[in-house]
Structures are given as C-alpha cells and as structure tokens.
Design an enzyme around this catalytic site. Structure first.
Site, mmCIF file in Angstrom:
data_model
loop_
_atom_site.group_PDB
_atom_site.id
_atom_site.type_symbol
_atom_site.label_atom_id
_atom_site.label_comp_id
_atom_site.label_asym_id
_atom_site.label_seq_id
_atom_site.Cartn_x
_atom_site.Cartn_y
_atom_site.Cartn_z
ATOM 1 N N ARG A 19 54.249 -23.449 -13.715
ATOM 2 C CA ARG A 19 54.171 -22.275 -14.568
ATOM 3 C C ARG A 19 55.554 -21.707 -14.886
ATOM 4 N NH1 ARG A 19 48.755 -20.621 -13.126
ATOM 5 N NH2 ARG A 19 47.929 -18.948 -14.375
ATOM 6 N N LYS B 40 41.488 -24.052 -19.922
ATOM 7 C CA LYS B 40 42.040 -25.082 -19.028
ATOM 8 C C LYS B 40 41.043 -25.462 -17.926
ATOM 9 C CE LYS B 40 45.868 -23.135 -17.555
ATOM 10 N NZ LYS B 40 45.816 -21.815 -18.207
HETATM 11 P P1 AMP Z 1 44.948 -19.062 -12.771
HETATM 12 O O1 AMP Z 1 43.629 -19.162 -12.085
HETATM 13 O O2 AMP Z 1 45.595 -20.389 -13.012
HETATM 14 O O3 AMP Z 1 44.891 -18.220 -14.014
HETATM 15 O O4 AMP Z 1 45.924 -18.299 -11.752
HETATM 16 C C1 AMP Z 1 45.651 -16.982 -11.325
HETATM 17 C C2 AMP Z 1 46.893 -16.351 -10.743
HETATM 18 O O5 AMP Z 1 47.371 -17.119 -9.640
HETATM 19 C C3 AMP Z 1 48.078 -16.263 -11.692
HETATM 20 O O6 AMP Z 1 48.004 -15.139 -12.545
HETATM 21 C C4 AMP Z 1 49.238 -16.176 -10.695
HETATM 22 O O7 AMP Z 1 49.323 -14.892 -10.132
HETATM 23 C C5 AMP Z 1 48.797 -17.121 -9.596
HETATM 24 N N1 AMP Z 1 49.274 -18.504 -9.843
HETATM 25 C C6 AMP Z 1 48.514 -19.610 -10.058
HETATM 26 N N2 AMP Z 1 49.280 -20.707 -10.242
HETATM 27 C C7 AMP Z 1 50.557 -20.292 -10.152
HETATM 28 C C8 AMP Z 1 51.826 -20.930 -10.260
HETATM 29 N N3 AMP Z 1 51.930 -22.258 -10.530
HETATM 30 N N4 AMP Z 1 52.941 -20.179 -10.104
HETATM 31 C C9 AMP Z 1 52.872 -18.862 -9.835
HETATM 32 N N5 AMP Z 1 51.714 -18.180 -9.737
HETATM 33 C C10 AMP Z 1 50.567 -18.878 -9.885
#
Ligand code: AMP
Length: 215
Positions: free
Chosen positions: A89, A14
């Site tokens: 999410r 992504k």
């Molecule tokens: P990512 O970089 O998108 O993989 O996000 C890393 C971490 O941030 C995730 O594992 C969640 O702990 C938190 N996170 C990011 N976006 C969200 C969201 N929309 N809702 C809840 N937690 C989020």
C-alpha cells in the site's frame, strides 16, 4: 506459480474479485486487512496496535506489515501461488517486497490495477456488509444477501465494518490517493501492471481478469 497483486482503492471490489480469482486459479488469497481484523478480534498485541490506525482510516506502519506478509507467503498453502489484496500500500512496502522476491529469485506475475470513479467507490464501500463468521462480503443494494443481515453461505450475522462509515471511507480514499496511488507509476515503470475498469459489474470485471491471467 502465480504471484498476483491486486491494487485499487477501497470499495473498488478487490475483496470480491480476490475470492473469485483465488478459487478459480487455486491460489491463496492473502488480505492484510483481514489478517489485522483477525488479530483485533483475538486481542493480540499486533491487533491492538493496528486498531489505533485502522479506526481512523490510516495505514498501519510499514514495519508492522512487511515482515508479516514476507512470512505469510512462505507458508505451505502458498505453494501454488498467492494473491495479495491490500498489500503493498506504499512505495516503501512495494520496494521491500520486490527486494524480498529478488533475493529468492522470484518476481510478481502481474499487478492488477482496478480503478473506478470516486462517487462509485464511496457508494460501494459505505454499502458494504461483511459476514462476521466467514468474511464473505455483500452490498446492501448491489449484492444483497437472500435474507437481510444474514450470510447466504454460513448463516452468520452481517456487519457494517467500523471503517466503512462515510467519514472513515473518505479518509481511506484520501490515504489511497496520497500513499498508494504512486504504486501505479512504480509498477507501470517496471512493466508489471494491467489496468482494469472496476466500474463494470463484478462478473464483467472478473472476465477481464481471467482474460489477463489465462485459463
Ligand atoms: P482493507 O481491508 O484492505 O481495506 O484494510 C483495512 C485497513 O487495514 C486499512 O485501512 C489499513 O488501516 C490497514 N491495512 C491493511 N493493509 C495494509 C497495508 N498493506 N499497509 C498498511 N495498512 C494496511
């Protein structure tokens, strides 16, 4: 004005696709994960709260996420459109954001749903390296930097995100399956989804996305 959501499990690419899309279409890339990481780095109260969840591969509570995104998309740099990476999410977040859009007489242009098999996701996420300085992502095997450990773009140091360790990636994939994958049905039902095979290499995936988004 494009309002795009990128949906897909950790490791599907992504972030890489988001960078390419935002550059080509000149729309703002908004990554909630990046926003939380920046807050953690700065030691803000939001960062402190988010870290407790992120370190375990768990989702940050909905109420800490929705207001943040609803505010962010109204900034000036989103005038030409935006690309949400890592949000929504949960079904709660998707419903809340739809309500927010509806109140403004807006809707999403498309939800790009990128998918790939489990083993490939594990391999991609655990091999990922991220530049400490500019955030560009690499992969130790599939997309290595020219000089090991150093960012090609800004010369910053590459790091292994603490939540990209195998045990945490496993948790994140389970959390995706349980809490985020229901969004596929949610957006399919409202006719806004486009499915994309994320097991192909990055340029091929990008080509498919461009075909969907138009020139
Ligand atoms: P990512 O970089 O998108 O993989 O996000 C890393 C971490 O941030 C995730 O594992 C969640 O702990 C938190 N996170 C990011 N976006 C969200 C969201 N929309 N809702 C809840 N937690 C989020």
């Amino acid at each position: 004005m494009k309002r795009v959501v990128l949906l897909g499990p950790p490791g599907v690419g992504k972030g890489t696709q988001a960078g390419l899309i935002s550059e080509k279409y000149d729309i703002k890339h908004i990554s909630t994960g990046d926003i939380f990481r920046a807050n953690i780095k700065e030691g803000t109260p939001l960062g402190k709260k988010a870290k407790e969840y992120m370190d375990q591969g768990l989702l940050v509570p909905d109420e800490l996420v929705c207001d943040l995104v609803e505010d962010r998309v109204t900034w000036d740099d989103c005038k030409n459109g935006y690309l949400l990476d890592g949000f929504p999410r949960t079904v709660f977040q998707a419903e809340a954001f739809d309500k927010f859009l509806k109140e403004r007489g807006e809707d999403l242009s498309v939800v790009l749903n990128i998918q790939a098999p489990y083993d490939l996701l594990m391999e991609r996420a655990t091999g990922r390296r991220v530049c400490k300085q500019c955030g560009k992502t690499y992969h130790v095997v599939n997309m290595p930097p020219k000089i090991e450990g150093i960012c090609d773009v800004c010369g910053g140091e590459l790091q292994h995100r603490s939540d990209d360790k195998p045990e945490t990636v496993k948790n994140r994939l389970k959390v995706y399956e349980d809490q985020t994958s229901p969004l596929v049905e949610y957006y399919t039902n409202s006719g806004r989804i486009a499915n994309i095979d994320g097991s192909k290499n990055f340029p091929e995936v990008f080509e498919k996305i461009c075909a969907l988004l138009g020139e």
